[in-house]
Design a protein around this motif. Structure first.
Motif, PDB file in Angstrom:
ATOM      1  N   VAL A 472      39.075   1.413 -65.530  1.00 41.24           N
ATOM      2  CA  VAL A 472      39.371   1.445 -64.219  1.00 41.24           C
ATOM      3  C   VAL A 472      38.342   2.156 -63.355  1.00 41.24           C
ATOM      4  N   SER A 473      37.815   1.730 -62.320  1.00 41.62           N
ATOM      5  CA  SER A 473      37.158   2.311 -61.547  1.00 41.62           C
ATOM      6  C   SER A 473      37.367   2.741 -60.106  1.00 41.62           C
ATOM      7  N   LEU A 474      37.048   3.811 -59.577  1.00 43.30           N
ATOM      8  CA  LEU A 474      37.245   4.222 -58.188  1.00 43.30           C
ATOM      9  C   LEU A 474      36.126   4.803 -57.233  1.00 43.30           C
ATOM     10  N   ALA A 475      35.911   3.996 -56.192  1.00 43.21           N
ATOM     11  CA  ALA A 475      34.624   4.588 -55.476  1.00 43.21           C
ATOM     12  C   ALA A 475      35.303   4.709 -53.948  1.00 43.21           C
ATOM     13  N   ALA A 476      34.386   5.502 -53.301  1.00 44.15           N
ATOM     14  CA  ALA A 476      34.966   5.775 -51.841  1.00 44.15           C
ATOM     15  C   ALA A 476      33.493   7.058 -51.225  1.00 44.15           C
TER      16      ALA A 476
END
Length: 724
Positions: A472-476
């Protein structure tokens, strides 16, 4: 007795040696203390060693004296070495192995990015994929429109990503922004990109949340990396198709030059067009490429191109049915891009520098009125990267770049010109905190003199490995962009436009199958808003009202992607689906509404099959896009008028053959095979009483061509070329 004495002495020596041996015992575990069976443990420089059992335990004897170096290895883990003292009959050793950081088992940053290179685990598309995709026309941008997050807008060129306009996406080659990635714009006629896919070793299409190395793009960046020098081959490549003929000569893999002449007269003489040409599109282009490894640690790449194109089209005037006006276009474009890279300290430090220059002029005659479009960009860039950690898997980089931009529009008595100088500085680190957790943290700052404003944009990406094949990946982050030039001509007191991105991604890659789903939210602030007494839907209008940064908006939704290269022998298929919910109050919109370039549902299926017996690749692509909204001229209610859905079925085929030692490819394509009459929008008369459909230049197209290499060194493509 004399004969037995040597044998007796040898046995005595052997016994003394055995009695002098030291027993080494211990256990092999991972960093969590879990046993690792079948690990190889041995004394370095000898044959003394053993294999760990099911519980990770091992024991063996060595005849070495004083000290020894214990080594251990296990698939998927870092090699282990430890010096021990052999000062006891039994020496115990505790061995803890660290999981190796490598492309097969290390988490990668994926949120918001589709990779198309050979350097990362998350490979999606390669140059060969691009040129063999039906409906893509061997055009990079056209094929990217078949990936989740983007959509096909048939009346103008560019990448429209997650509710963003074409101006919100930038094309970058080797770190340098391309000022004119497409051929010159013509009203309601989309243009191709200027670059061939085989120039590049990799393509990364960002749907948001991209690296701090890049800016001036509210929605996305298309990152293109040119190929490295791989061989010393020399030879000719000749190609001919229904649009023109060309030739390229490559010398020792280092220098290549090409020329190309295009003329669409033969093509449009064979098919029925919705466009009336007074002068068929024709042009000439030439390019020079230098790609040299200066030393074993440094390389130089230079690319330069010149193009000259012209055409004359009779367009509907939108004033009265049957009336037309002449649109004459003469375009000249120069683009050069050079990059130098050197690494030192055994590759732990990498310096990348770049210099690019572009100059573009459009000589226009619009209904008898003379006009010009011109722009020029000079860019310099330098990035220093330091690799560290196990296998140099982590990195920190810092860099800067400077842009000098000149743009202008001339139309009759109006002469608008603008000079912009902006500089940037950025820092970013990518850390492999554990083999299962990676993070990228960046900060970018920009300043432009044209509005005398600066910004600071933080960005973060995290990725966690949930299984052997999944993560899983998260970007902001924050993303700024200088307002469009048409607004800056009249008002230089505007501020940067801003978009805040948040992206959550899940991906699994196993057995040549890829499944990926991504949810996103994008909030727009400080958009340029124009205050007018009525809404004018003409996309080519010039601003007439007061402007400020009071605009705002949002885009949210999700994408799905599945690709399978395993289930069907010599087959490859993928399908994508994107859902988009977006509204904005910007430009001359009278209230918050869905932009006319945004569609709610986008779906595509791509299938390719290699027919081994006849050496032929065939492909089919189906695309469906739900109807986009349009708004009537001078509307106040802003109730949308939805166009009918866009649909397209396309076919492609390429036949490969070796003729007298020369590699030859025959290719053909058929686009929109059912000749569906897609409508892309409406244009209105000046009083708004008449409405005219915007349709494709051609409802059904077909295309034929041949490409041939006239050198035995180049007669057959290398496996790496096909893979990359």
């Amino acid at each position: 007795m004399k004969k037995l004495l040597p044998l007796f002495l040898f046995q005595l020596l052997l016994l003394s040696t055995l009695f002098a041996q030291t027993t080494i015992k211990g256990k092999v575990t991972d960093r969590k203390g879990e046993a690792l069976p079948s690990a190889n443990v041995f004394v370095k420089g000898s044959y003394d060693g053993a294999t760990s059992d099911l519980d990770g335990n091992f024991t063996f004897k060595t005849s070495q004296k004083d000290t020894a170096t214990i080594s251990a290895s296990f698939v998927g883990y870092e090699p282990f070495e430890q010096k021990i003292k052999l000062d006891k009959p039994i020496v115990e050793v505790s061995i803890k192995l660290e999981e190796a950081m490598n492309v097969l088992n290390t988490v990668t940053i994926t949120a918001g990015t589709f990779e198309a290179s050979d350097s990362k685990k998350m490979v999606m598309l390669k140059p060969l994929d691009i040129v063999t995709t039906a409906g893509g026309g061997a055009d990079i941008t056209a094929v990217m429109q078949l990936l989740p997050g983007s959509q096909r807008v048939g009346e103008q060129e560019g990448l429209f990503v997650r509710g963003g306009s074409a101006s919100e996406t930038k094309t970058v080659i080797d770190g340098m922004i391309v000022q004119n990635p497409f051929f010159s714009s013509t009203p309601d006629v989309p243009q191709r990109g200027r670059f061939t896919p085989f120039m590049f070793k990799g393509t990364a299409f960002s749907t948001g949340g991209y690296s701090a190395q890049y800016g001036q793009a509210l929605s996305s960046v298309l990152l293109l990396q040119t190929k490295d020098k791989t061989d010393n081959a020399s030879g000719w490549n000749l190609n001919a198709n229904m649009a023109g003929i060309g030739a390229t000569y490559t010398h020792k893999g280092s220098v290549s030059g090409s020329v190309y002449y295009s003329n669409l007269s033969p093509y449009f003489n064979l098919i029925q067009s919705n466009i009336i040409f007074d002068k068929m599109p024709q042009g000439f282009s030439t390019s020079l490429t230098v790609n040299e490894n200066l030393t074993k640690n440094s390389s130089l790449k230079i690319y330069g191109t010149y193009t000259d194109n012209q055409s004359t089209i009779l367009f509907p005037s939108y004033e009265e049915v049957g009336t037309k006006y002449r649109f004459d276009l003469k375009n000249r474009n120069v683009f050069t891009n050079g990059s130098y890279q050197v690494n030192f300290d055994e590759g732990r430090w990498i310096l990348q520098t770049g210099l690019s220059y572009s100059h573009n002029t459009d000589k226009l005659t619009i209904g008898g009125n003379a006009g010009d479009r011109l722009d020029e960009r000079t860019q310099v860039r330098a990035v220093m990267t330091r690799l560290f950690g196990r296998n140099n898997a982590s990195s920190v980089l810092f860099g800067t770049e400077f842009h000098a931009i000149k743009v202008g529009n001339v139309y009759n008595q109006y002469d608008f010109r603008l000079n912009e100088n902006y500089g940037t500085a950025f820092v970013e680190t990518e850390l492999y905190i554990t083999p299962k957790l990676a993070g990228r943290f960046g900060l970018r700052s920009e300043y432009t003199n044209v509005i005398d404003k600066a910004n600071i944009a933080p960005r973060i990406s995290l990725a966690y490995k949930t299984g052997q094949y999944s993560q899983v990946s998260l970007a902001a982050g924050q993303f700024y962009q200088t307002p469009e030039k048409n607004y800056l001509y009249l008002n230089q007191n505007l501020d940067f436009e801003l978009a805040n991105h948040l992206i959550l991604n899940y991906q699994i890659i196993k057995n040549d199958r890829t499944f990926r789903v991504e949810a996103f939210r994008k909030d727009y602030k400080d958009l340029v808003r124009e205050y007018t007494t009525f809404y004018d839907p003409n996309p080519y209008r010039f601003p007439i009202g007061k402007t400020d940064n009071s605009g705002f908006g949002y885009a949210q939704g999700f994408d799905g992607f599945f690709r399978d290269k395993k289930s069907i022998k010599n087959g490859d298929f993928w399908f994508t689906y994107s859902f988009l919910d977006t509204k904005r109050l910007f430009r001359n919109y009278q209230q918050e509404a869905t932009p006319t370039f945004a569609s709610k549902h986008n779906f595509s299926v791509v299938y390719k099959q290699f027919l081994e017996k006849i050496s032929t690749n065939v492909g089919v692509t189906f695309t469906h896009t739900s109807g986009r909204p349009n708004y009537d001229f001078a509307t106040t209610s802003f109730l949308p008028i939805y166009m009918k859905p866009y649909q397209n079925v396309s076919l492609s085929a390429s036949y490969i053959k070796v003729i007298k030692g020369n590699f030859v490819v025959f290719y053909a394509s058929l686009d929109n095979i059912f000749a569906r009459k897609n409508v892309f929008g409406y244009r209105y008369s000046a009083d708004g009483k008449q409405r005219f459909e915007v349709t494709p230049p051609v409802y059904r197209t077909f295309f034929l061509g041949i490409s041939m290499n006239l050198s035995k060194q180049l007669s057959k493509p290398k496996e790496a070329d096909l893979e990359n």
